[in-house]
Design a protein around this motif. Sequence first.
Motif, PDB file in Angstrom:
ATOM      1  N   GLU A   1       0.867  -1.344   0.047  1.00 32.08           N
ATOM      2  CA  GLU A   1       0.059   0.025  -0.136  1.00 32.08           C
ATOM      3  C   GLU A   1       0.749   1.119  -0.129  1.00 32.08           C
ATOM      4  O   GLU A   1       1.661   1.567   1.143  1.00 32.08           O
ATOM      5  N   ARG A   2       0.498   2.229  -1.057  1.00 29.87           N
ATOM      6  CA  ARG A   2       1.483   3.258  -1.056  1.00 29.87           C
ATOM      7  C   ARG A   2       0.629   4.595  -1.116  1.00 29.87           C
ATOM      8  O   ARG A   2      -0.550   4.548  -1.373  1.00 29.87           O
ATOM      9  N   LEU A   3       1.147   5.555  -0.337  1.00 35.23           N
ATOM     10  CA  LEU A   3       0.348   7.108  -0.434  1.00 35.23           C
ATOM     11  C   LEU A   3       0.562   7.648  -1.708  1.00 35.23           C
ATOM     12  O   LEU A   3       1.531   7.588  -2.267  1.00 35.23           O
TER      13      LEU A   3
ATOM     14  N   GLN B   1      -2.539   3.700  -3.230  1.00 32.08           N
ATOM     15  CA  GLN B   1      -2.276   3.036  -4.447  1.00 32.08           C
ATOM     16  C   GLN B   1      -1.758   1.657  -4.085  1.00 32.08           C
ATOM     17  O   GLN B   1      -0.791   1.588  -3.198  1.00 32.08           O
ATOM     18  N   THR B   2      -1.975   0.791  -5.096  1.00 31.82           N
ATOM     19  CA  THR B   2      -1.102  -0.552  -4.949  1.00 31.82           C
ATOM     20  C   THR B   2      -0.686  -0.900  -6.356  1.00 31.82           C
ATOM     21  O   THR B   2      -1.292  -0.955  -7.230  1.00 31.82           O
ATOM     22  N   PRO B   3       0.889  -0.936  -6.335  1.00 27.68           N
ATOM     23  CA  PRO B   3       1.463  -1.103  -7.684  1.00 27.68           C
ATOM     24  C   PRO B   3       0.982  -2.275  -8.438  1.00 27.68           C
ATOM     25  O   PRO B   3       0.619  -3.035  -7.863  1.00 27.68           O
TER      26      PRO B   3
ATOM     27  N   ASP C   1      -6.567  -0.784 -10.638  1.00 30.28           N
ATOM     28  CA  ASP C   1      -7.438   0.226  -9.734  1.00 30.28           C
ATOM     29  C   ASP C   1      -6.256   1.362  -9.569  1.00 30.28           C
ATOM     30  O   ASP C   1      -6.655   2.434  -9.209  1.00 30.28           O
ATOM     31  N   SER C   2      -4.885   1.000  -9.069  1.00 27.74           N
ATOM     32  CA  SER C   2      -4.042   1.871  -9.021  1.00 27.74           C
ATOM     33  C   SER C   2      -3.707   2.665 -10.127  1.00 27.74           C
ATOM     34  O   SER C   2      -3.315   3.712  -9.845  1.00 27.74           O
ATOM     35  N   ARG C   3      -3.676   2.233 -11.480  1.00 21.16           N
ATOM     36  CA  ARG C   3      -3.443   2.869 -12.438  1.00 21.16           C
ATOM     37  C   ARG C   3      -4.763   4.110 -12.737  1.00 21.16           C
ATOM     38  O   ARG C   3      -4.342   5.157 -13.161  1.00 21.16           O
ATOM     39  N   ARG C   4      -5.643   3.689 -12.229  1.00 24.28           N
ATOM     40  CA  ARG C   4      -6.752   4.769 -12.414  1.00 24.28           C
ATOM     41  C   ARG C   4      -6.528   5.733 -11.284  1.00 24.28           C
ATOM     42  O   ARG C   4      -6.982   6.930 -11.344  1.00 24.28           O
ATOM     43  N   ASN C   5      -5.885   5.436  -9.932  1.00 25.39           N
ATOM     44  CA  ASN C   5      -5.689   6.251  -9.042  1.00 25.39           C
ATOM     45  C   ASN C   5      -4.503   7.191  -9.400  1.00 25.39           C
ATOM     46  O   ASN C   5      -4.361   8.194  -8.501  1.00 25.39           O
TER      47      ASN C   5
END
Length: 268
Positions: A25-27, A254-256, A260-264
Amino acid sequence: MTESPRISSSDLAQFSEARERRLTERLPLTTIIPRAWIGFSQAPWRCVGLTALMLITVTGLSLISRDLQQGEGWWQSTISDVLFVATIPTTLLPLVALLHLADQLLPAIQTAHPIDAAQERPRLRWIFRQTAALVLLEGIILIGGLQTIRVIGALIARQSGVFSALILIAGGLALILWTLSQTLALPLLVHHGHRPLAAMEHSRRLVQTNRLKVLALLGLLIGINLIGLMGAFIGLLLSIPFSALMLMASCRTQTPWVKDSRRNILPT
């Protein structure tokens, strides 16, 4: 022989996805400012109104408590102490309402079911109760830690002053690190609907994974509110809601290598 329980592929997929999100999980530090600006532009007067209510409550109760403290009667001193303690819950109510509003202005990544007004009030009351429990629990841990360090330092000081100073420094650093690890506990509680212990654990994991980003976020928040203090009360009316929006935007992690992370990456 007893048969082993069968685990479906969907259960394995959910477990692996939850484990991956927990570990990676990343900010989204690079997008929180544009996200906060977009959220603030949607309802600026509501944000300013809740901030004004919070500032007026804190300032008013503090002034009344200080004036009563100067009196000579015991009842004035007692009322002053009661008002000073009352500033904590009366400040938490508009603060949590502001964070909840900021969470609504920043839509989630995944499509969520719409919540009508009949369901919103019980949820907000539940958030208030969990916030009170979180603040009480963290306050007990912090005060208990300070008292423990003080007592241990006083006992060891009779034998060795140098060793007592080392104990005080180590204990103080440990409390500071623990306080930093709980920076995102309240925003995560509001965003995810965590209970206090779950919010504290989630905040600890997130801060541990994103140490430098959390420090950068804290520096950014302090800088924005210092600029707001330059404009006195009017400046804080803008800096505090913007800080709340940035905190809630930080909860949209974000989750690399996840779709869903790419949309974030882009502001919502």
